[in-house]
Enzyme design. Structure first.
Site, short mmCIF file in Angstrom:
data_model
loop_
_atom_site.label_atom_id
_atom_site.label_comp_id
_atom_site.label_asym_id
_atom_site.label_seq_id
_atom_site.Cartn_x
_atom_site.Cartn_y
_atom_site.Cartn_z
N ARG A 145 49.67 82.32 61.21
CA ARG A 145 49.97 83.67 60.62
C ARG A 145 49.03 83.95 59.27
O ARG A 145 48.36 82.93 59.21
CB ARG A 145 51.23 83.79 60.14
CG ARG A 145 51.90 83.02 59.38
CD ARG A 145 53.42 82.98 58.68
NE ARG A 145 53.35 82.44 57.56
CZ ARG A 145 54.79 82.05 57.19
NH1 ARG A 145 55.83 82.18 57.79
NH2 ARG A 145 54.93 81.66 56.00
N GLY A 151 46.80 76.10 59.45
CA GLY A 151 47.86 77.24 58.86
C GLY A 151 47.54 78.63 59.68
O GLY A 151 47.62 79.61 58.90
N ILE A 197 46.73 88.68 48.08
CA ILE A 197 46.47 88.88 49.64
C ILE A 197 47.74 89.18 50.30
O ILE A 197 48.78 88.46 49.89
CB ILE A 197 45.70 87.87 50.29
CG1 ILE A 197 44.56 87.37 49.45
CG2 ILE A 197 45.38 88.55 51.76
CD1 ILE A 197 43.31 88.40 49.28
N ASP A 227 52.55 68.78 60.86
CA ASP A 227 52.58 68.92 59.41
C ASP A 227 51.37 67.98 58.87
O ASP A 227 51.28 66.82 59.02
CB ASP A 227 53.94 67.93 59.04
CG ASP A 227 54.14 68.12 57.64
OD1 ASP A 227 53.12 68.52 56.85
OD2 ASP A 227 55.13 67.74 57.44
N TYR A 248 51.83 74.35 42.29
CA TYR A 248 50.70 75.22 43.21
C TYR A 248 49.49 75.34 42.34
O TYR A 248 48.40 74.96 42.93
CB TYR A 248 51.48 76.53 43.33
CG TYR A 248 50.60 77.33 44.32
CD1 TYR A 248 50.54 77.19 45.65
CD2 TYR A 248 49.90 78.52 43.73
CE1 TYR A 248 49.80 77.98 46.44
CE2 TYR A 248 49.04 79.37 44.57
CZ TYR A 248 48.96 79.02 45.94
OH TYR A 248 48.41 79.76 46.73
N1 NAD Z 1 48.42 85.35 50.00
C1 NAD Z 1 47.90 85.26 48.83
O1 NAD Z 1 47.83 86.08 48.18
C2 NAD Z 1 47.13 83.82 48.55
C3 NAD Z 1 46.41 84.09 47.44
C4 NAD Z 1 45.61 82.90 47.16
C5 NAD Z 1 45.48 81.74 47.84
N2 NAD Z 1 46.28 81.80 49.07
C6 NAD Z 1 46.27 80.56 50.03
O2 NAD Z 1 45.68 81.15 51.17
C7 NAD Z 1 46.39 80.29 52.25
C8 NAD Z 1 47.03 80.93 53.41
O3 NAD Z 1 48.18 81.45 52.73
P1 NAD Z 1 48.81 82.71 53.27
O4 NAD Z 1 49.23 83.90 52.25
O5 NAD Z 1 48.54 83.23 54.79
O6 NAD Z 1 50.26 82.03 53.53
P2 NAD Z 1 51.42 82.03 54.76
O7 NAD Z 1 52.67 81.55 54.22
O8 NAD Z 1 51.44 83.14 55.46
O9 NAD Z 1 50.59 81.23 55.84
C9 NAD Z 1 50.40 79.65 55.57
C10 NAD Z 1 50.42 79.28 57.26
O10 NAD Z 1 50.44 77.70 56.76
C11 NAD Z 1 51.21 76.92 57.71
N3 NAD Z 1 51.90 75.73 56.92
C12 NAD Z 1 52.45 75.62 56.13
N4 NAD Z 1 52.97 74.38 55.60
C13 NAD Z 1 52.21 73.65 56.53
C14 NAD Z 1 52.20 72.37 56.73
N5 NAD Z 1 52.85 71.45 56.25
N6 NAD Z 1 51.19 71.77 57.99
C15 NAD Z 1 50.61 72.80 58.65
N7 NAD Z 1 50.56 73.97 58.48
C16 NAD Z 1 51.49 74.54 57.55
C17 NAD Z 1 52.41 77.97 57.76
O11 NAD Z 1 53.23 77.80 59.08
C18 NAD Z 1 51.63 79.31 57.81
O12 NAD Z 1 51.42 79.64 59.24
C19 NAD Z 1 47.28 79.12 51.58
O13 NAD Z 1 46.53 78.04 51.10
C20 NAD Z 1 47.72 79.92 50.24
O14 NAD Z 1 47.84 79.03 49.16
C21 NAD Z 1 46.90 82.85 49.38
#
Ligand code: NAD
Length: 259
Positions: free
Chosen positions: A15, A12, A196, A63, A163
């Site tokens: 981005r 992931g 975040i 995926d 989730y």
């Molecule tokens: N943003 C927050 O506040 C926050 C808080 C706690 C945890 N998280 C966790 O941090 C991680 C990253 O979150 P983020 O905010 O950067 O999200 P985001 O949606 O900006 O990025 C997620 C990335 O994962 C990729 N992705 C999605 N489905 C996929 C799949 N099936 N196979 C491969 N890649 C896939 C997307 O294309 C994207 O590039 C996640 O696991 C999220 O649950 C985020």
């Protein structure tokens, strides 16, 4: 063929937090392998930024929920680099539509669980086996696995139960692999991000701006991908080598109980 520098796999990383992590690990001197579902064209700007660090970058579109994609990814990384030193399990999704646990569907449950939990578990299994082989052949290897869970692994949000369940599961993946891999000196850590600022949360920007302003988090600001990336960098530094299964909250103190 095995390249000289450490190789970090970041899921992931097209981005958001994953991109921040890849950037930091490239700054730390690692070659990077990205596994993301997004077509590379849509991640062009971020990939370009990453390439500026001067380290080898390998981007694989796949995926995480698909066994075939996970398998192909591992084969391609090994062909490309010949080694894996770091795995950062970051890819994750929120439900497509927030639905109360009294109403949510099996479809939404499967969508979230297949990516966040099942995909992460089996990719970890595949890469852990590669790491074990490396350590057995060369005891200088000190691989690390870092799971990005969430405050949702312990905080209840009934409007996105699937989730929360998936993230609670990630916390058990941390414990299981930390336990199982300890005999190979493969340490496993977990980072629990708070709020975040990324594409995932910008849809609820106003809501969180207000909550943070009102004191939801002791440290009154949004977190940024760089905050998570620096914690990953510390775990990978080897400075915590006598710790495994350890969890760090990178959340501005959200997890504190306050009175
Ligand atoms: N943003 C927050 O506040 C926050 C808080 C706690 C945890 N998280 C966790 O941090 C991680 C990253 O979150 P983020 O905010 O950067 O999200 P985001 O949606 O900006 O990025 C997620 C990335 O994962 C990729 N992705 C999605 N489905 C996929 C799949 N099936 N196979 C491969 N890649 C896939 C997307 O294309 C994207 O590039 C996640 O696991 C999220 O649950 C985020």
């Amino acid at each position: 063929m095995m390249i000289e520098q450490k190789v970090a796999v970041v899921t992931g990383a097209a981005r958001g937090i994953g991109h921040g992590v890849a950037l930091q690990l490239a700054k730390d001197g690692c070659a990077i392998a990205i596994f993301d579902i997004l077509e590379p064209k849509k991640a062009e700007k971020n990939i370009k930024e990453l390439k500026k660090e001067g380290q080898p970058i390998f981007y694989f579109q796949g995926d995480l929920a698909q066994s075939k994609d996970r398998c192909n990814f591992c084969k391609r990384v090994m062909k490309e680099y010949g080694r894996i030193d770091i795995l950062v399990n970051n890819a994750g999704v929120a439900p497509r539509i927030r639905m109360d646990i009294l109403e949510t569907t099996e479809e939404s449950f499967d969508f979230v669980m297949n990516i966040n939990l099942k995909g992460t578990f089996f990719l970890t299994q595949a890469i852990a086996n590669i790491m074990v082989r490396q350590v057995v052949e060369d005891s200088d290897f000190e691989p690390k696995i870092i799971n990005i869970s969430s405050l949702s692994s312990y905080a209840s949000t009934p409007a996105r139960g699937e989730y929360c369940i998936s993230k609670a599961g990630i916390s058990m993946i941390t414990k299981l692999f930390a336990d199982r891999l300890s005999e190979y000196s493969i340490n496993v850590y977990e980072i629990r991000p708070g709020i975040i600022y990324t594409d995932m949360t910008k849809v609820v920007k106003d809501k969180y701006n207000k909550l943070i302003g009102e004191g939801l988090t002791p440290i009154k600001r949004w977190g940024y991908p760089q905050d998570i990336a620096q914690a990953v960098s510390v775990f990978c530094s080897g400075k915590l080598n006598f710790s495994t299964g350890e969890v760090v909250n990178v959340d501005g103190g959200f997890h504190l109980r306050r009175l």
